[in-house]
Design an enzyme around this catalytic site. Structure first.
Site, PDB file in Angstrom:
ATOM      1  N   CYS A  43       0.832  -1.207   0.000  1.00  0.00           N
ATOM      2  CA  CYS A  43       0.000   0.000   0.000  1.00  0.00           C
ATOM      3  C   CYS A  43       0.865   1.255   0.000  1.00  0.00           C
ATOM      4  CB  CYS A  43      -0.939  -0.006   1.202  1.00  0.00           C
ATOM      5  SG  CYS A  43      -2.005   1.441   1.261  1.00  0.00           S
ATOM      6  N   CYS A  76      -0.481   4.119   2.136  1.00  0.00           N
ATOM      7  CA  CYS A  76      -0.259   3.935   3.586  1.00  0.00           C
ATOM      8  C   CYS A  76       1.203   4.146   3.945  1.00  0.00           C
ATOM      9  CB  CYS A  76      -0.625   2.518   4.028  1.00  0.00           C
ATOM     10  SG  CYS A  76      -2.091   1.835   3.273  1.00  0.00           S
ATOM     11  N   ASP A  77       2.106   3.585   3.170  1.00  0.00           N
ATOM     12  CA  ASP A  77       3.500   3.483   3.610  1.00  0.00           C
ATOM     13  C   ASP A  77       4.503   4.315   2.800  1.00  0.00           C
ATOM     14  OD1 ASP A  77       2.687   1.691   5.581  1.00  0.00           O
ATOM     15  OD2 ASP A  77       2.816  -0.007   4.224  1.00  0.00           O
TER      16      ASP A  77
END
Ligand code: NDP
Length: 315
Positions: free
Chosen positions: A139, A142-143
């Protein structure tokens, strides 16, 4: 199956990601006494994430599994019955919906909220599992932030890979997009965006063979499947964007799905094609796939379930 094991509830929630727990919080506070089955991965995809920095309300970020624990406790505080079991089968043929756990317990429910989520597809190489959350992620939204100012690689050729590669290019010094064929599957507009991003290099006919490093990513060994040549890219982050699979197998034959098996809901609502069955989270959303959007749709499903029960005179 004997009648003794049948349990009757007003609201059955299947799944324990942000969608399921948020649905549970709302349903419990509406006195629906929800029964929630966590499934195989209690807490869902966030339990395989390290730090969550984009969920509103956590100015210092929160560890994914901790956030899911908090959500579970919040759901239990208002009376949700959380069970660490898997629903293996459903029957939506009658006015009362039926579900069975793996151990054969039958649940009868006036309403069912589905929040079984989706799972990222992985390449299946050993180093990918070993370095998961240590530089390997599925992701970018997200990261990606953890890799700002660094060089990263991302695998995939679809719209997700194209979108995430261009997203990463905004914060990383260089992005290597590894495409296994000599063309992208992504839409034309996304292809154009990829090709005109200067710090994004597309490696055609290229497969990731091994992610290097022991406690973090130190590079990726790639194979050109046309020439047979191998080389090492000096990356510190490795993203996999080869698609997701919604966890909807048990609903096949009962609920309408799109060609990728995502549940179909009425636009802007949580209604499925079956009365009293509502869907939320990634099981019905392949576009946004964020914890906060999943939580929002879990809330919608609980409100829809509550209204449905009121209309039917059940509450
Ligand atoms: P897709 O299934 O569309 O694409 C998966 C990509 O990963 C393909 O290029 C495929 O290669 C590649 N791939 C699969 N397995 C491997 C493997 N083992 N090794 C290397 N590469 C692999 O998934 P997406 O997640 O990209 O998209 C899913 C759906 O969501 C699509 O319908 C897409 O259009 C949509 N979407 C739309 C967006 C938007 O409109 N903004 C954004 C994101 C997704 P190959 O091509 O060779 O099969």
């Amino acid at each position: 199956m004997s009648d003794v094991s049948v349990e009757k509830v007003k609201c059955l929630i299947i799944g324990s990601g942000p969608a399921g727990y948020t649905a549970a919080i709302y349903a419990a506070r509406a006195n629906l006494s929800p029964l929630l089955f966590t499934g195989i991965e209690p807490g869902g995809q966030l339990t395989i994430t390290n730090e969550v920095e984009n969920f509103p309300g956590y100015p210092n970020g929160v560890i994914g599994p901790e956030m899911m624990e908090d959500l579970r406790k919040q759901a239990e505080r208002f009376g949700t019955d959380v069970r660490f079991e898997v629903i293996a089968k459903v029957d939506f043929s009658g006015p009362v919906h039926k579900a069975w756990t793996e151990s054969g317990q039958e649940i009868q429910a006036d309403t069912v909220i589905i929040s079984t989520g989706a799972s990222a597809k992985w390449l299946g190489i050993e180093s990918e599992q070993r370095l998961m959350n240590k530089g390997v992620s599925a992701c970018a939204v997200c990261d990606g932030f953890f890799f700002r100012g660094q060089e990263v690689a991302i695998v995939g050729g679809g719209d997700t890979a194209a979108e995430e590669a261009t997203y990463l290019a905004k914060m990383c010094t260089k992005v290597h997009l590894l495409v296994r064929r000599d063309e992208l599957r992504a839409s034309k507009i996304m292809q154009e965006r990829v090709l005109k991003t200067v710090n994004l290099e597309v490696h055609w006919n290229t497969e990731a063979q091994e992610i290097l490093g022991s406690d973090g990513v130190e590079g990726v060994k790639v194979l050109n499947n046309k020439t047979g040549e191998t080389s090492v890219l000096p990356v510190t982050g490795f993203f996999v964007a080869i698609g997701h699979k919604p966890n909807t197998e048990i609903f096949e034959g009962w609920l309408d799905m799109d060609e990728n098996k995502y549940l179909k809901t009425v636009p802007g609502r949580s209604f499925t094609n079956i009365e009293g069955v509502f869907a939320s989270g990634d099981a019905q959303d392949h576009i946004y796939r964020q914890a906060v959007t999943a939580a929002g749709s879990g809330c919608m499903a609980a409100l829809d379930a509550e209204r449905y029960l009121a209309e039917k005179g059940i509450i």
